[in-house]
Design a protein around this motif. Structure first.
Motif, PDB file in Angstrom:
ATOM      1  N   ARG A  52       0.851  -1.185   0.000  1.00 11.74           N
ATOM      2  CA  ARG A  52       0.000   0.000   0.000  1.00 11.74           C
ATOM      3  C   ARG A  52       0.895   1.246   0.000  1.00 11.74           C
ATOM      4  N   GLU A  53       0.579   2.205   0.891  1.00 14.43           N
ATOM      5  CA  GLU A  53       1.392   3.426   0.944  1.00 14.43           C
ATOM      6  C   GLU A  53       2.592   3.304   1.863  1.00 14.43           C
ATOM      7  N   PHE A  54       2.789   2.114   2.462  1.00 15.77           N
ATOM      8  CA  PHE A  54       3.838   1.928   3.459  1.00 15.77           C
ATOM      9  C   PHE A  54       5.090   1.329   2.805  1.00 15.77           C
ATOM     10  N   ILE A  55       6.016   2.188   2.442  1.00 19.50           N
ATOM     11  CA  ILE A  55       7.280   1.778   1.832  1.00 19.50           C
ATOM     12  C   ILE A  55       8.371   1.859   2.894  1.00 19.50           C
ATOM     13  N   THR A  56       9.186   0.818   2.976  1.00 16.25           N
ATOM     14  CA  THR A  56      10.240   0.768   3.988  1.00 16.25           C
ATOM     15  C   THR A  56      11.583   0.465   3.346  1.00 16.25           C
ATOM     16  N   HIS A  57      12.589   1.259   3.703  1.00 17.77           N
ATOM     17  CA  HIS A  57      13.983   0.960   3.389  1.00 17.77           C
ATOM     18  C   HIS A  57      14.741   0.899   4.711  1.00 17.77           C
ATOM     19  N   ALA A  58      15.662  -0.040   4.838  1.00 19.72           N
ATOM     20  CA  ALA A  58      16.531  -0.110   6.008  1.00 19.72           C
ATOM     21  C   ALA A  58      17.965  -0.216   5.529  1.00 19.72           C
ATOM     22  N   GLY A  59      18.859   0.398   6.283  1.00 19.72           N
ATOM     23  CA  GLY A  59      20.257   0.365   5.878  1.00 19.72           C
ATOM     24  C   GLY A  59      21.146   0.952   6.948  1.00 19.72           C
ATOM     25  N   TRP A  60      22.337   1.351   6.518  1.00 18.58           N
ATOM     26  CA  TRP A  60      23.374   1.750   7.464  1.00 18.58           C
ATOM     27  C   TRP A  60      23.939   3.121   7.132  1.00 18.58           C
ATOM     28  N   ILE A  61      24.149   3.896   8.178  1.00 19.42           N
ATOM     29  CA  ILE A  61      24.936   5.126   8.097  1.00 19.42           C
ATOM     30  C   ILE A  61      26.119   4.902   9.028  1.00 19.42           C
ATOM     31  N   GLY A  62      27.269   4.631   8.441  1.00 18.27           N
ATOM     32  CA  GLY A  62      28.398   4.203   9.259  1.00 18.27           C
ATOM     33  C   GLY A  62      28.052   2.884   9.922  1.00 18.27           C
ATOM     34  N   ASN A  63      28.163   2.822  11.260  1.00 18.66           N
ATOM     35  CA  ASN A  63      27.834   1.588  11.977  1.00 18.66           C
ATOM     36  C   ASN A  63      26.461   1.653  12.643  1.00 18.66           C
ATOM     37  N   LYS A  64      25.625   2.610  12.216  1.00 14.57           N
ATOM     38  CA  LYS A  64      24.286   2.783  12.785  1.00 14.57           C
ATOM     39  C   LYS A  64      23.233   2.329  11.783  1.00 14.57           C
ATOM     40  N   ARG A  65      22.388   1.390  12.189  1.00 11.70           N
ATOM     41  CA  ARG A  65      21.314   0.938  11.309  1.00 11.70           C
ATOM     42  C   ARG A  65      20.099   1.854  11.483  1.00 11.70           C
ATOM     43  N   VAL A  66      19.496   2.207  10.359  1.00  5.79           N
ATOM     44  CA  VAL A  66      18.370   3.143  10.344  1.00  5.79           C
ATOM     45  C   VAL A  66      17.298   2.587   9.419  1.00  5.79           C
ATOM     46  N   THR A  67      16.047   2.758   9.817  1.00  8.37           N
ATOM     47  CA  THR A  67      14.909   2.408   8.978  1.00  8.37           C
ATOM     48  C   THR A  67      14.162   3.685   8.615  1.00  8.37           C
ATOM     49  N   VAL A  68      13.757   3.813   7.358  1.00 11.19           N
ATOM     50  CA  VAL A  68      12.886   4.914   6.945  1.00 11.19           C
ATOM     51  C   VAL A  68      11.621   4.305   6.365  1.00 11.19           C
ATOM     52  N   ILE A  69      10.467   4.829   6.798  1.00  8.64           N
ATOM     53  CA  ILE A  69       9.184   4.267   6.389  1.00  8.64           C
ATOM     54  C   ILE A  69       8.203   5.386   6.074  1.00  8.64           C
ATOM     55  N   SER A  70       7.416   5.200   5.030  1.00 14.92           N
ATOM     56  CA  SER A  70       6.388   6.188   4.700  1.00 14.92           C
ATOM     57  C   SER A  70       5.103   5.845   5.426  1.00 14.92           C
ATOM     58  N   THR A  71       4.447   6.873   5.916  1.00 17.87           N
ATOM     59  CA  THR A  71       3.208   6.672   6.671  1.00 17.87           C
ATOM     60  C   THR A  71       1.956   6.992   5.866  1.00 17.87           C
ATOM     61  N   GLY A  72       2.120   7.710   4.739  1.00 17.97           N
ATOM     62  CA  GLY A  72       0.938   8.289   4.129  1.00 17.97           C
ATOM     63  C   GLY A  72       0.511   9.501   4.941  1.00 17.97           C
ATOM     64  N   ILE A  73      -0.663  10.034   4.616  1.00 16.24           N
ATOM     65  CA  ILE A  73      -1.113  11.297   5.211  1.00 16.24           C
ATOM     66  C   ILE A  73      -2.094  11.035   6.353  1.00 16.24           C
ATOM     67  N   GLY A  74      -1.909  11.737   7.461  1.00 17.25           N
ATOM     68  CA  GLY A  74      -2.919  11.787   8.499  1.00 17.25           C
ATOM     69  C   GLY A  74      -2.679  10.881   9.689  1.00 17.25           C
ATOM     70  N   THR A  75      -3.335  11.213  10.807  1.00 16.21           N
ATOM     71  CA  THR A  75      -3.143  10.446  12.029  1.00 16.21           C
ATOM     72  C   THR A  75      -3.846   9.095  11.991  1.00 16.21           C
ATOM     73  N   ASP A  76      -4.786   8.879  11.074  1.00 15.52           N
ATOM     74  CA  ASP A  76      -5.360   7.537  10.932  1.00 15.52           C
ATOM     75  C   ASP A  76      -4.290   6.558  10.480  1.00 15.52           C
ATOM     76  N   ASN A  77      -3.416   7.003   9.576  1.00 22.20           N
ATOM     77  CA  ASN A  77      -2.294   6.157   9.161  1.00 22.20           C
ATOM     78  C   ASN A  77      -1.241   6.037  10.254  1.00 22.20           C
ATOM     79  N   ILE A  78      -1.033   7.114  11.018  1.00 21.74           N
ATOM     80  CA  ILE A  78      -0.093   7.059  12.135  1.00 21.74           C
ATOM     81  C   ILE A  78      -0.533   5.993  13.132  1.00 21.74           C
ATOM     82  N   ASP A  79      -1.823   5.850  13.348  1.00 24.21           N
ATOM     83  CA  ASP A  79      -2.347   4.815  14.240  1.00 24.21           C
ATOM     84  C   ASP A  79      -1.850   3.441  13.812  1.00 24.21           C
ATOM     85  N   ILE A  80      -1.886   3.169  12.522  1.00 25.96           N
ATOM     86  CA  ILE A  80      -1.407   1.887  11.992  1.00 25.96           C
ATOM     87  C   ILE A  80       0.100   1.759  12.168  1.00 25.96           C
ATOM     88  N   VAL A  81       0.839   2.767  11.735  1.00 30.27           N
ATOM     89  CA  VAL A  81       2.301   2.672  11.706  1.00 30.27           C
ATOM     90  C   VAL A  81       2.884   2.561  13.113  1.00 30.27           C
TER      91      VAL A  81
END
Length: 287
Positions: A57-86
């Motif tokens: 759906r609108e939830f796209i996730t990438h995970a990876g590394w910045i130096g030795n720190k792992r980071v995840t970035v995820i799209s929520t879509g618009i609005g707090t209804d989607n924030i409830d899910i995420v």
């Protein structure tokens, strides 16, 4: 303790969480959220390496590394209804055992950092600046469905806010502070304020196109609020849900706002992507 039923915690056939389509090992303890699915790649292009790309759906996730720190970035879509899910599904990924459906004895606290777009409410917060949310003020209904307990400072500010907006009978705003630790780590040297979160983009943010706005003085009410050293600085659609649910679930949360519009000057940025990119780079450098 009873296992969480299948109807309350829905898993996909591969045992991934229902909407986000993620497995527990897919996420890092540092999570960047963005609204726009296309913005996920605009963040992850700065990673030193990417080890995961998933989407549903609108939830796209990438995970990876910045130096030795792992980071995840995820799209929520618009609005707090989607924030409830995420927020609920991110929490489940780290704090619920999917095999037993039991809450883990040792809970994990995530660092959740929103990089989003917003409009400033005051002339001294110019377009193309970057602003950090000390507090988030929700005009949506999300937290009516959760038990949450403001601390004394939040409660005092919420009471003053409620008095200021008492003429609006259809809303009961909720207010939550951002993470002091993340504000200190990422928000230093930036303008700060209370971010208002609306349940829509047009009339709920004081806009009028063709449909008549039922609260024509809403922007003025936002702009004229002031209490001690706090004022409502900007307006968007996700921060209050992130802050409130993060607090309920025991996570740290921060909202970093790329200011693309001046509601005071009635103008919009001529180069919004440059401003968003500046916010992304600032967050990643300070992580």
């Amino acid at each position: 303790m009873q296992p969480i039923p299948e109807t309350d915690l829905i898993l996909n056939p591969d045992n991934s969480i229902y909407h986000l389509n993620l497995l527990p090992e897919d996420i890092a303890e540092t999570i960047i959220t963005v609204g726009d699915p296309d913005r996920v790649g605009e963040v992850s292009k700065y990673f030193d390496r990417i080890d995961l790309k998933k989407g549903k759906r609108e939830f796209i996730t990438h995970a990876g590394w910045i130096g030795n720190k792992r980071v995840t970035v995820i799209s929520t879509g618009i609005g707090t209804d989607n924030i409830d899910i995420v927020l609920n599904e991110l929490d489940a990924l780290v704090n619920i055992d999917f095999e037993t459906r039991l809450i883990k004895e040792k809970l994990t606290s995530l660092n959740i950092i929103r990089i989003g777009t917003s409009g400033s409410l005051h002339a001294d917060i110019p377009m193309d600046s970057i602003l950090v949310s000390d507090y988030a003020l929700g005009f949506d209904a999300l937290m009516n469905y959760y038990t949450h307990h403001p601390d004394p400072i939040e409660q005092e500010l919420k009471t003053i806010v409620g008095t200021h907006f008492s003429a609006i009978k259809t809303v009961s705003p909720y207010l939550t502070a951002g993470s002091k630790a993340l504000i200190a780590k990422i928000g230093y040297g930036l303008p700060h304020g209370i971010t208002a979160t609306a349940p829509g983009f047009y009339a709920p943010q004081g806009r009028q196109v063709r449909a008549k706005n039922a609260i024509p003085d809403f922007l003025n009410l936002l702009q004229t609020f002031e209490y001690q050293d706090q004022r409502i600085t900007n307006l968007e659609m996700e921060t209050a849900g992130i802050y409130a649910l993060a607090k309920v679930l025991g996570h740290e949360a921060l909202s970093v706002n790329a200011i693309l519009a001046s509601r005071a000057a009635l103008k919009f940025s001529k180069n919004p992507q440059k401003t968003v990119d500046a916010a992304i780079q600032l967050v990643l450098e300070r992580l």
